[in-house]
Write an enzyme that holds these catalytic residues in place. Structure first.
Site, PDB file in Angstrom:
ATOM      1  N   LYS A  31      29.992  41.235  10.323  1.00 58.79           N
ATOM      2  CA  LYS A  31      31.390  41.634  10.282  1.00 58.79           C
ATOM      3  C   LYS A  31      31.597  42.473   9.036  1.00 58.79           C
ATOM      4  O   LYS A  31      30.914  42.301   8.023  1.00 58.79           O
ATOM      5  CB  LYS A  31      32.336  40.428  10.293  1.00 58.79           C
ATOM      6  CG  LYS A  31      32.265  39.489   9.098  1.00 58.79           C
ATOM      7  CD  LYS A  31      33.040  39.884   7.863  1.00 58.79           C
ATOM      8  CE  LYS A  31      34.473  40.256   8.193  1.00 58.79           C
ATOM      9  NZ  LYS A  31      35.161  40.757   6.927  1.00 58.79           N
ATOM     10  N   THR A  63      34.153  44.065   2.623  1.00 64.65           N
ATOM     11  CA  THR A  63      33.789  42.660   2.776  1.00 64.65           C
ATOM     12  C   THR A  63      32.915  42.636   4.009  1.00 64.65           C
ATOM     13  O   THR A  63      33.358  43.181   4.971  1.00 64.65           O
ATOM     14  CB  THR A  63      35.075  41.880   3.025  1.00 64.65           C
ATOM     15  OG1 THR A  63      35.853  42.139   1.925  1.00 64.65           O
ATOM     16  CG2 THR A  63      34.809  40.456   3.319  1.00 64.65           C
ATOM     17  N   GLU A 100      37.572  50.746   8.409  1.00 61.99           N
ATOM     18  CA  GLU A 100      39.025  50.759   8.536  1.00 61.99           C
ATOM     19  C   GLU A 100      39.548  52.190   8.614  1.00 61.99           C
ATOM     20  O   GLU A 100      39.371  52.990   7.693  1.00 61.99           O
ATOM     21  CB  GLU A 100      39.653  50.022   7.358  1.00 61.99           C
ATOM     22  CG  GLU A 100      39.415  48.528   7.435  1.00 61.99           C
ATOM     23  CD  GLU A 100      39.906  47.750   6.227  1.00 61.99           C
ATOM     24  OE1 GLU A 100      40.038  46.522   6.338  1.00 61.99           O
ATOM     25  OE2 GLU A 100      40.145  48.371   5.175  1.00 61.99           O
TER      26      GLU A 100
END
Length: 409
Positions: free
Chosen positions: A186, A197, A280
């Protein structure tokens, strides 16, 4: 928003490993946010963790528990992962909660507390909702399975701002036996080396002794998760775990190690690239290849200087062939005695820079054609040596700002 079509594969089971999930409501109700991975006795387990000085409480506890297991010549028996809350920047309370999570799972499963390794991802600075997390553990244990559905649900259960689960599976021939390597990861934002992250959990049914497993993890992480960047921020929670259950072929000889290393590198690299593709707000997947460097570190320094440049990244988003931004970023990389006249920069199949300036045959139309693509390769030859490195990154879009401005809401 994500770049390209990446489907989660139908993963075969790994003998000696089971995965379970639960909807604990840690941040939002109705989504998988708690994952438990059960590891059979006799396995070897290796880990690579963030270098952020403010490392999260679960990182501290996981490292300590893993070291304790290895000192006893044992592998960890359980991994427990929650999303929605990073349990980072939480001081002693965070450490207490991470240890309490291990203790509760250990009690339910009948193993030692330090045989459980905790992992968390999500918002920094907030205490874990321990009542909900602990209440979800029995359901996660009850759902333990080893097949494709278990892997898919675990892949979904570790996501935060990701738009899709990320998984890779390869099968190798070691001698006359098949060896399987499965991995899930992830990551979408706050992605940068040391580690970049992100969380990753990779498992194989091969039998691999501890020191070799540690070495293989270091080598493959350095050329995968430590070669990606979305935004230049190193998380407090990054971790990559490699598990060898020992139920299949033994990997020991030079030939066996070479075959396994190549397969493992493929899994690690594809998982790392999947994180970049799901960066993102990303609309571009960018490969930066730096060659003819004096050292690999020098090549990486140049690649990351370009990859981290906001001006380069916004030009990529706009499909603007503003090649001067790439040239300027290369020129400010921390390289001693740079001879710019020896530097060559290519954008896809188009020569941008040579002999210290714009290539003679370059046209704006050529550059714009390459920049309009969803996948872009920038090649930089430094003319200084024979070392090279490859880094993967994204553009910087309006959506990146919106996602992170609204992250805690």
């Amino acid at each position: 928003m994500a770049v390209g079509e990446t489907r989660f594969p139908a993963m075969p089971g790994i003998e000696g490993l089971r995965l379970g999930t639960a909807m604990a409501g840690i941040k939002k109700p109705g989504r998988r946010d708690l994952v438990v991975i059960e590891i059979a006795e006799g396995a070897t387990v290796a880990g690579s963790f963030t270098l952020n000085a403010f490392c999260a409480a679960p990182v501290t506890v996981a490292k300590a528990n893993l070291a304790g297991c290895q000192a006893r010549g044992e592998g960890a028996r359980f991994l427990v992962i929650n999303t929605g809350n990073a349990n980072a920047g939480t001081g002693e309370i965070g450490l207490r909660d991470a240890r309490a999570t291990c203790a509760e799972l250990a009690k339910l499963a009948g193993v030692g507390e330090d045989s459980v390794l905790p992992f968390s991802t999500g918002v920094i600075g907030e205490p874990l909702p321990m009542e909900r997390l602990l209440a979800g553990l029995p359901a996660a244990l009850d759902s333990l399975g080893e097949g494709a559905q278990a892997w898919q649900q675990a892949g979904e259960g570790i996501l935060t701002t990701d738009t899709r689960p990320k998984g890779v599976s390869v099968t190798l021939e070691i001698g006359e036996q098949q060896v399987t390597i499965n991995g899930i990861s992830k990551g979408s934002g706050m992605v940068n080396p040391n580690m970049a992250t992100m969380l990753a959990f990779v498992a194989t049914d091969a039998a691999i002794e501890q020191s070799l497993l540690d070495s293989l993890l270091r080598e493959t992480v350095d050329r995968s998760f430590n070669c990606i960047t979305v935004d230049g921020d190193t998380s407090t929670n990054d971790a990559c775990m490699l598990i060898a259950t020992g139920r299949g072929a033994t990997v020991a000889s030079d030939e066996q190690v070479a075959i396994f290393r190549n397969g493992l590198q493929r899994v690690m690299t594809e998982l790392a690239q999947a994180i970049v593709r799901d960066g993102e707000g990303a609309t571009k997947f960018v490969t930066l290849q730096v060659g003819e460097a004096a050292t690999r570190k020098e090549a990486l320094d140049v690649a990351f200087t370009v990859a981290h440049s906001p001006l380069v990244k916004t030009a990529l988003f706009a499909s603007d062939a503003n090649w001067g931004r790439i040239l300027a970023a290369v020129g400010r990389a921390p390289v001693a005695d740079f001879d710019v006249n020896r530097v060559v920069i290519d954008l896809g199949d188009v020569r941008l820079v040579e002999h210290g300036g714009r290539a003679a045959g370059y046209t704006e139309a050529q550059g714009s054609r390459v920049m309009a693509g969803e996948e872009i390769t920038i090649r930089i030859a430094l003319g200084r040596g024979e070392e090279s490195a490859t880094v993967w990154t994204t553009d910087l879009s309006h959506d990146y700002v919106s996602i992170n401005a609204d992250y805690r809401s």
